[in-house]
Scaffold this motif. Structure first.
Motif, PDB file in Angstrom:
ATOM      1  N   VAL A 228       8.382   1.050  -9.060  1.00  0.00           N
ATOM      2  CA  VAL A 228       8.392   0.027  -8.007  1.00  0.00           C
ATOM      3  C   VAL A 228       7.517  -1.148  -8.435  1.00  0.00           C
ATOM      4  CG1 VAL A 228       7.726  -0.459  -5.616  1.00  0.00           C
ATOM      5  CG2 VAL A 228       8.956   1.647  -6.149  1.00  0.00           C
TER       6      VAL A 228
ATOM      7  N   GLY B 267       9.086  -5.075   2.138  1.00  0.00           N
ATOM      8  CA  GLY B 267       8.324  -5.303   0.900  1.00  0.00           C
ATOM      9  C   GLY B 267       8.992  -6.343   0.025  1.00  0.00           C
ATOM     10  N   GLN B 268      10.307  -6.219  -0.097  1.00  0.00           N
ATOM     11  CA  GLN B 268      11.054  -7.168  -0.944  1.00  0.00           C
ATOM     12  C   GLN B 268      10.979  -8.588  -0.367  1.00  0.00           C
ATOM     13  OE1 GLN B 268      12.556  -6.073  -3.794  1.00  0.00           O
ATOM     14  NE2 GLN B 268      13.423  -8.048  -4.350  1.00  0.00           N
TER      15      GLN B 268
ATOM     16  N   ILE C 193       0.843  -1.209   0.000  1.00  0.00           N
ATOM     17  CA  ILE C 193       0.000   0.000   0.000  1.00  0.00           C
ATOM     18  C   ILE C 193       0.878   1.259   0.000  1.00  0.00           C
ATOM     19  CG2 ILE C 193      -1.890   1.130   1.304  1.00  0.00           C
ATOM     20  CD1 ILE C 193      -2.653  -1.764   0.658  1.00  0.00           C
TER      21      ILE C 193
ATOM     22  N   GLU D 203       4.963  12.004 -13.533  1.00  0.00           N
ATOM     23  CA  GLU D 203       4.060  12.324 -12.424  1.00  0.00           C
ATOM     24  C   GLU D 203       4.837  13.131 -11.380  1.00  0.00           C
ATOM     25  OE1 GLU D 203       3.157   8.998  -9.828  1.00  0.00           O
ATOM     26  OE2 GLU D 203       1.091   9.680  -9.623  1.00  0.00           O
TER      27      GLU D 203
ATOM     28  N   CYS E 297      -3.410   9.818  -7.260  1.00  0.00           N
ATOM     29  CA  CYS E 297      -2.846   9.179  -8.453  1.00  0.00           C
ATOM     30  C   CYS E 297      -3.433   9.692  -9.766  1.00  0.00           C
ATOM     31  CB  CYS E 297      -3.008   7.675  -8.351  1.00  0.00           C
ATOM     32  SG  CYS E 297      -4.674   7.201  -7.882  1.00  0.00           S
TER      33      CYS E 297
ATOM     34  N   PHE F 173       3.208  14.708  -8.546  1.00  0.00           N
ATOM     35  CA  PHE F 173       2.573  14.427  -7.266  1.00  0.00           C
ATOM     36  C   PHE F 173       2.558  15.639  -6.343  1.00  0.00           C
ATOM     37  CE2 PHE F 173       1.485  10.553  -4.569  1.00  0.00           C
ATOM     38  CZ  PHE F 173       0.465  10.199  -5.432  1.00  0.00           C
TER      39      PHE F 173
ATOM     40  N   LYS G 232       1.150  -4.672   3.873  1.00  0.00           N
ATOM     41  CA  LYS G 232       2.418  -3.944   4.021  1.00  0.00           C
ATOM     42  C   LYS G 232       2.101  -2.458   3.823  1.00  0.00           C
ATOM     43  CE  LYS G 232       6.528  -2.223   2.978  1.00  0.00           C
ATOM     44  NZ  LYS G 232       6.047  -0.820   3.083  1.00  0.00           N
TER      45      LYS G 232
ATOM     46  N   LEU H 216      -4.127   6.806 -16.462  1.00  0.00           N
ATOM     47  CA  LEU H 216      -4.982   6.497 -15.306  1.00  0.00           C
ATOM     48  C   LEU H 216      -6.316   7.228 -15.380  1.00  0.00           C
ATOM     49  CD1 LEU H 216      -4.878   4.776 -12.813  1.00  0.00           C
ATOM     50  CD2 LEU H 216      -3.892   6.675 -11.567  1.00  0.00           C
TER      51      LEU H 216
ATOM     52  N   PRO I  32       4.893   3.404 -10.769  1.00  0.00           N
ATOM     53  CA  PRO I  32       5.158   2.428 -11.831  1.00  0.00           C
ATOM     54  C   PRO I  32       6.531   1.756 -11.698  1.00  0.00           C
ATOM     55  CG  PRO I  32       4.183   4.414 -12.753  1.00  0.00           C
ATOM     56  CD  PRO I  32       4.454   4.707 -11.306  1.00  0.00           C
TER      57      PRO I  32
ATOM     58  N   ALA J 230       2.730   1.650   3.829  1.00  0.00           N
ATOM     59  CA  ALA J 230       3.892   2.471   3.444  1.00  0.00           C
ATOM     60  C   ALA J 230       4.647   2.897   4.695  1.00  0.00           C
ATOM     61  CB  ALA J 230       3.425   3.689   2.662  1.00  0.00           C
TER      62      ALA J 230
ATOM     63  N   TYR K 230     -11.726   0.668 -11.246  1.00  0.00           N
ATOM     64  CA  TYR K 230     -10.756   1.759 -11.196  1.00  0.00           C
ATOM     65  C   TYR K 230      -9.422   1.114 -11.544  1.00  0.00           C
ATOM     66  CZ  TYR K 230      -8.094   5.701  -9.472  1.00  0.00           C
ATOM     67  OH  TYR K 230      -7.236   6.758  -9.389  1.00  0.00           O
TER      68      TYR K 230
ATOM     69  N   ARG L 232      10.316  -0.777   5.561  1.00  0.00           N
ATOM     70  CA  ARG L 232      10.650  -0.149   4.278  1.00  0.00           C
ATOM     71  C   ARG L 232      10.354  -1.096   3.116  1.00  0.00           C
ATOM     72  NH1 ARG L 232      16.622   1.217   5.855  1.00  0.00           N
ATOM     73  NH2 ARG L 232      16.065  -0.365   7.389  1.00  0.00           N
ATOM     74  N   GLY L 233      10.073  -0.497   1.965  1.00  0.00           N
ATOM     75  CA  GLY L 233       9.736  -1.287   0.792  1.00  0.00           C
ATOM     76  C   GLY L 233      10.865  -2.199   0.365  1.00  0.00           C
TER      77      GLY L 233
HETATM   78  P1  NAD Z   1       5.972   3.588  -3.950  1.00  0.00           P
HETATM   79  O1  NAD Z   1       5.886   2.830  -5.219  1.00  0.00           O
HETATM   80  O2  NAD Z   1       7.250   4.238  -3.610  1.00  0.00           O
HETATM   81  O3  NAD Z   1       5.624   2.629  -2.707  1.00  0.00           O
HETATM   82  C1  NAD Z   1       4.416   1.913  -2.647  1.00  0.00           C
HETATM   83  C2  NAD Z   1       4.595   0.763  -1.675  1.00  0.00           C
HETATM   84  O4  NAD Z   1       5.568  -0.140  -2.210  1.00  0.00           O
HETATM   85  C3  NAD Z   1       5.099   1.160  -0.295  1.00  0.00           C
HETATM   86  O5  NAD Z   1       4.472   0.383   0.694  1.00  0.00           O
HETATM   87  C4  NAD Z   1       6.573   0.803  -0.362  1.00  0.00           C
HETATM   88  O6  NAD Z   1       7.151   0.550   0.892  1.00  0.00           O
HETATM   89  C5  NAD Z   1       6.527  -0.445  -1.209  1.00  0.00           C
HETATM   90  N1  NAD Z   1       7.790  -0.802  -1.874  1.00  0.00           N
HETATM   91  C6  NAD Z   1       8.774   0.022  -2.306  1.00  0.00           C
HETATM   92  N2  NAD Z   1       9.792  -0.702  -2.838  1.00  0.00           N
HETATM   93  C7  NAD Z   1       9.432  -2.007  -2.751  1.00  0.00           C
HETATM   94  C8  NAD Z   1      10.056  -3.240  -3.129  1.00  0.00           C
HETATM   95  N3  NAD Z   1      11.251  -3.270  -3.700  1.00  0.00           N
HETATM   96  N4  NAD Z   1       9.407  -4.390  -2.883  1.00  0.00           N
HETATM   97  C9  NAD Z   1       8.185  -4.392  -2.313  1.00  0.00           C
HETATM   98  N5  NAD Z   1       7.550  -3.247  -1.904  1.00  0.00           N
HETATM   99  C10 NAD Z   1       8.166  -2.073  -2.135  1.00  0.00           C
HETATM  100  O7  NAD Z   1       4.779   4.620  -3.996  1.00  0.00           O
HETATM  101  P2  NAD Z   1       4.434   5.768  -2.961  1.00  0.00           P
HETATM  102  O8  NAD Z   1       5.394   6.878  -3.122  1.00  0.00           O
HETATM  103  O9  NAD Z   1       4.215   5.170  -1.604  1.00  0.00           O
HETATM  104  O10 NAD Z   1       2.978   6.202  -3.491  1.00  0.00           O
HETATM  105  C11 NAD Z   1       2.765   7.094  -4.499  1.00  0.00           C
HETATM  106  C12 NAD Z   1       2.533   6.402  -5.817  1.00  0.00           C
HETATM  107  O11 NAD Z   1       1.386   5.552  -5.738  1.00  0.00           O
HETATM  108  C13 NAD Z   1       2.213   7.381  -6.924  1.00  0.00           C
HETATM  109  O12 NAD Z   1       2.828   6.981  -8.109  1.00  0.00           O
HETATM  110  C14 NAD Z   1       0.693   7.281  -7.035  1.00  0.00           C
HETATM  111  O13 NAD Z   1       0.172   7.760  -8.256  1.00  0.00           O
HETATM  112  C15 NAD Z   1       0.502   5.819  -6.835  1.00  0.00           C
HETATM  113  N6  NAD Z   1      -0.880   5.492  -6.479  1.00  0.00           N
HETATM  114  C16 NAD Z   1      -1.658   4.829  -7.384  1.00  0.00           C
HETATM  115  C17 NAD Z   1      -2.999   4.555  -7.079  1.00  0.00           C
HETATM  116  C18 NAD Z   1      -3.912   3.837  -8.046  1.00  0.00           C
HETATM  117  O14 NAD Z   1      -4.964   3.371  -7.620  1.00  0.00           O
HETATM  118  N7  NAD Z   1      -3.569   3.703  -9.307  1.00  0.00           N
HETATM  119  C19 NAD Z   1      -3.518   4.950  -5.855  1.00  0.00           C
HETATM  120  C20 NAD Z   1      -2.688   5.627  -4.968  1.00  0.00           C
HETATM  121  C21 NAD Z   1      -1.366   5.876  -5.290  1.00  0.00           C
END
Ligand code: NAD
Length: 517
Positions: free
Chosen positions: A265, A245-246, A182, A416, A317, A418, A208, A444, A263, A210, A482, A240-241
């Motif tokens: 990530v 997350g990994q 998330i 993007e 987003c 943001f 998981k 989107l 995108p 953020a 969506y 942390r991601g």
């Molecule tokens: P992000 O991609 O940096 O992180 C998202 C999640 O991925 C976090 O929980 C993070 O810890 C985790 N993550 C990061 N690296 C990882 C890895 N290597 N392995 C597993 N997990 C990992 O995004 P962000 O900065 O938290 O959020 C903003 C982004 O989300 C923007 O691009 C936004 O547009 C997008 N978003 C999209 C939607 C949609 O429905 N399309 C909705 C909300 C946000």
């Protein structure tokens, strides 16, 4: 007040932090742990992350980071809870009982609404008007999926003859252990959009959150325990991601991942999943566009678009970042948009009247400031300058909105950004606007603004976006998917529709031939 000036940006009311939120964050002086197999656990890495209020930099809570050992333990607990240990596993729970537990959780969330609002407002930097709308999505999501889940066909489809001595049928089943990764911008909404359909389809889950906004998921875990979810059905893994997350993406027991985020990530996790045979759905970032046709009222539409541009300060987003306006009304539109952007009240997110609060963290702040400089370097003409902002008595990550005028051959915001950040490009025709709007690799959300609804629909159908809108933007409705096209989405059917529920299941073909001889 004219019709136009009545259209205001999303605005904060005064928000007082409830004592229950403070107590939750203090956790008796201990860092908040993850939630695994019905227990609150600290990480074996002994690492913790401070989660801060982005508008004041006050440390709200210290949260343990979950390492490989905890991720493995959570995946094993979820797997056991799915199968059951000699007793009924989550996969065997009747749908009615699953729904009862979901609705019990919703009621507990509503009992502690002010705590969850504090998570969004204090931890996520959100304004009350938006946070309250987000909160309402908990019930809306649960009710929608509980209403359609009983029709989800799990188990055998009808048998049919596929050869002289052979019957065939399909068998649909939950994946087992499913993880939701998330982002920080809509923690409660996106946790709900993941959690309810995944659980109702019969999976046990790892959430998981953020690293910037772990509090709401941890609080929901506490409420899930109180609601009576069996241990292991819901697990929350803060961290942390690139670590927690990994580890999740690499865990062989995790069979499906629902990712929402950026995108880059998402692409990275998809590659990891592919190595391990894990399936994935992805909802990712956008660079939303709006086309304003020559019959639109420039003052009204500029303010409507301004409101969408500044939803959660542009940290949404599908927010509008690229505006294409017919040159016949461009001057008036630009004046009105400039007024809207310059009039936004910058302030602390929990203070009444604030319209533009702090961005989530220092990295985002520096990314946005760099993007503003690049927009000018690439030929955008600043209409509203951007740059750092100060709020008296607060140390948060404040930035001014930025608005640029551009022209068709100047692509000054390809990525993007943001934030409350947009370009306005006067165009000579709707076709030119459409071609420019569709030139982005993102896909989107896009909208067209016109008094002629039929013309609007005809154009909207040609957007290369998952959500196309006429005279509205940032729309969601349960029952309509969506999802993103291009680099903004897929695989997966998107969220909030019937197919979302089937995404959380897998199907196999079964053949049964008569015993030979
Ligand atoms: P992000 O991609 O940096 O992180 C998202 C999640 O991925 C976090 O929980 C993070 O810890 C985790 N993550 C990061 N690296 C990882 C890895 N290597 N392995 C597993 N997990 C990992 O995004 P962000 O900065 O938290 O959020 C903003 C982004 O989300 C923007 O691009 C936004 O547009 C997008 N978003 C999209 C939607 C949609 O429905 N399309 C909705 C909300 C946000």
């Amino acid at each position: 007040m004219s019709v136009a000036t009545e259209i205001q940006s999303i605005t904060a009311r005064q928000f007082e932090t409830p004592a229950k939120f403070t107590q939750f964050c203090e956790n008796g002086g201990q860092p908040l742990g993850g939630y695994i197999n019905g227990e609150h656990v600290s990480g074996a890495m002994n690492a913790s992350i401070d989660t801060v209020d982005p508008g004041s930099l006050e440390v709200l809570a210290r949260v343990c980071e979950m390492g490989q050992e905890q991720v493995d333990a959570a995946a094993e607990a979820a797997h056991r809870a799915f199968l059951g240990n000699g007793v009924s596993g989550w996969r065997d729970f009747p749908m009615e009982e699953r729904c009862e537990l979901m609705m019990k959780l919703v009621e507990l969330c509503e009992r502690d609404r002010d705590v969850l609002l504090a998570c969004e407002i204090r931890d996520g930097g959100k304004l009350s008007e938006l946070a309250e709308g987000d909160f309402d999505q908990i019930r809306a999501t649960a009710e929608y999926f509980c209403s359609i889940a009983p029709q989800l066909i799990l188990g055998d489809s009808g048998h049919r003859a596929v050869a002289a001595d052979t019957q065939g049928f399909t068998y649909r089943e939950p994946w087992g252990v499913v993880a939701g990764i998330i982002p920080w911008n809509y923690p409660i909404v996106l946790t709900s959009w993941f959690m309810f359909p995944a659980l109702l389809a019969g999976n046990c889950i790892l959430i998981k959150p953020a690293e910037d906004t772990p509090l709401s998921a941890l609080y929901i875990a506490k409420l899930a325990e109180e609601a009576g979810f069996p241990p292991g059905v819901i697990n929350v893994l803060p961290g942390r991601g690139e670590l927690t997350g990994q580890f999740i993406a690499e865990n062989p027991l995790v069979r499906y991942i629902s990712f929402t985020g950026s995108p880059g990530v998402g692409q990275h996790i998809l590659r990891t999943c592919d190595r391990h045979g894990t399936r994935m759905k992805r909802e990712m970032g956008g660079n939303g566009s709006a086309i304003v046709l020559d019959d639109a009222d420039p003052a009204i539409v500029a303010r409507k678009i301004g409101r969408h541009t500044n939803q959660h300060f542009g940290q949404t987003c599908c927010t509008i970042h690229r505006i294409f306006v017919d040159q016949k009304i461009a001057d008036d539109f630009i004046d009105a948009q400039r007024d809207f952007f310059s009039g936004l009240k910058i302030g602390y997110q929990a203070d009444a009247g604030t319209q533009l609060g702090a961005v989530i963290n220092a990295t985002q702040r520096s990314r946005i400031l760099t993007a503003q400089q690049q927009a000018t370097a690439r030929g955008g003409q600043p209409l509203v300058e951007g740059g750092p902002a100060e709020v008296a008595g607060k140390e948060g990550y404040y930035i001014r909105p930025a608005l640029y005028q551009t022209q068709p051959d100047v692509a000054c915001n390809p990525d993007e950004v943001f934030h409350c950040f947009a370009t306005i490009c006067p165009v000579s025709s709707a076709d030119q606007a459409l071609q420019l709007a569709n030139s982005s690799p993102y896909g989107l959300g896009a909208s067209v603004w016109t008094k002629d609804t039929q013309r609007g629909i005809a154009l909207a159908k040609q957007f290369r976006d998952g959500t196309a809108q006429v005279n509205c933007h940032n729309m969601i409705a349960y029952g309509l998917p969506y999802s993103g096209q291009g680099i903004s989405g897929g695989p997966g059917a998107g969220v909030n529709c019937e197919e979302t529920l089937t995404d959380y299941t897998q199907v196999k073909a079964v053949y049964v031939a008569d015993y030979p001889g």
